[in-house]
Design a protein around this motif. Structure first.
Motif, PDB file in Angstrom:
ATOM      1  N   ASP A  69      16.110  -4.189-125.754  1.00 50.25           N
ATOM      2  CA  ASP A  69      15.463  -3.040-125.122  1.00 50.25           C
ATOM      3  C   ASP A  69      14.436  -3.500-124.080  1.00 50.25           C
ATOM      4  N   LYS A  96      12.177  -2.006-130.779  1.00 49.25           N
ATOM      5  CA  LYS A  96      13.074  -2.145-131.922  1.00 49.25           C
ATOM      6  C   LYS A  96      13.947  -3.381-131.773  1.00 49.25           C
ATOM      7  N   TYR A  97      14.439  -3.597-130.542  1.00 48.19           N
ATOM      8  CA  TYR A  97      15.293  -4.751-130.270  1.00 48.19           C
ATOM      9  C   TYR A  97      14.798  -5.495-129.035  1.00 48.19           C
ATOM     10  N   ASN A 139       6.185  -1.171-131.545  1.00 48.35           N
ATOM     11  CA  ASN A 139       7.046  -2.316-131.301  1.00 48.35           C
ATOM     12  C   ASN A 139       8.361  -1.912-130.642  1.00 48.35           C
TER      13      ASN A 139
END
Length: 301
Positions: A24, A20-21, A18
């Protein structure tokens, strides 16, 4: 299906991981807009009428703005958000043109923009079945792209395609009439409409031959149907009454044209992005054209 990486004859599973943010994913996309979508970057976090646009882009081929929205969560309506963005765009045209001119040091005018070809792109790791179902209309100016990140530092952007056989959004709703009237999703059927049986047959046969080549993408635009490879145009086609106009995206000087049928139109106004032109009048012309198409296709590999 499990993907593996070969490491000294050992197979190591490639796992999906995944972001993370959400930021990103946004930064990665904005840095690679030309490679991913053949778009110009205009602005990040552009706010108009208290609505924030994650990424504002411009499509120089269609002369239209593109809005990109990134999502990690699943509790939102693609339809409602898409119409909100398009409404903001159509009601604030001057602000969008001003931002383009400021950031790209350009002199774009409102009349230069084809507002009818504006689109909204949603990018997310995945969409719910409800969200996927909600865009199953053949004339929505929305695109859904699922992005997958993997443990071996690779990434996949996968477009969710909608068949032309689906219903029009206008058959099930009467809201957002301003957007529905001004924004138009161009389809192959748009270009085939009211064309002769002969021309439809030539185009169908030609298309079948072109699709024998791997990874060809068909992109109908306002003035032509583009056949793309790796986001680059290989050729563009318009259907006339009794023949096809085709522009090949390969410099005239570099084309091997044994029959001397290709014309250099680099100094002549024309719809396609290619500057090498050929007219197809009969099905028998297709085999020769495919020799030319192959040259342009291999140039885009």
């Amino acid at each position: 299906m499990t993907l593996y990486q070969i490491n000294k004859n050992n197979l190591e599973p490639i796992r999906k991981i995944n972001f993370k943010y959400e930021k990103d994913l946004q930064k990665l996309t904005e840095k690679n807009l030309d490679e991913l979508f053949n778009l110009e970057f205009v602005e990040t976090e552009f706010t108009v009428d208290n609505l924030r646009i994650d990424t504002l882009c411009f499509n120089k081929e269609s002369n239209s703005f593109v809005i990109i929205e990134y999502k990690k969560g699943k509790n939102y309506s693609v339809i409602d958000q898409g119409y909100s963005y398009l409404s903001i765009l159509l009601n604030n045209k001057a602000e969008f043109v001003l931002k383009y001119n400021e950031n790209l040091d350009a002199n774009l005018k409102k009349s230069d923009v084809d507002w009818s070809q504006s689109i909204v792109i949603f990018i997310a790791p995945e969409f719910t079945p409800y969200q996927l179902k909600s865009i199953e209309f053949n004339d929505l100016a929305f695109e859904l792209w699922e992005v997958s990140k993997f443990s071996n530092d690779t990434i996949l952007f996968d477009k969710v395609n909608v068949s032309e056989d689906k219903e029009s959004i206008n058959t099930v709703t009467s809201k957002n009439t301003k957007v529905n009237k001004e924004i138009k999703k161009y389809k192959e059927s748009t270009h085939l409409r009211k064309k002769s049986k002969k021309v439809k047959e030539i185009y169908s046969t030609l298309k079948e031959k072109i699709l024998e080549y791997n990874d060809i993408e068909i992109v109908p635009l306002k003035h032509y149907i583009a056949f793309k490879l790796n986001k680059k145009n290989v050729c563009e086609i318009t259907l006339q009454k009794n023949y096809l106009n085709i522009w090949i995206d390969l410099d005239y000087e570099n084309i091997n044209d044994s029959l001397n049928r290709v014309k250099n139109v680099s100094d002549i106004g024309h719809w396609g992005t290619g500057n090498s032109y050929i007219q197809i009048n009969e099905i028998e012309d297709i085999s020769y054209f495919m020799e030319l198409f192959k040259q342009s296709y291999e140039d885009k590999l």
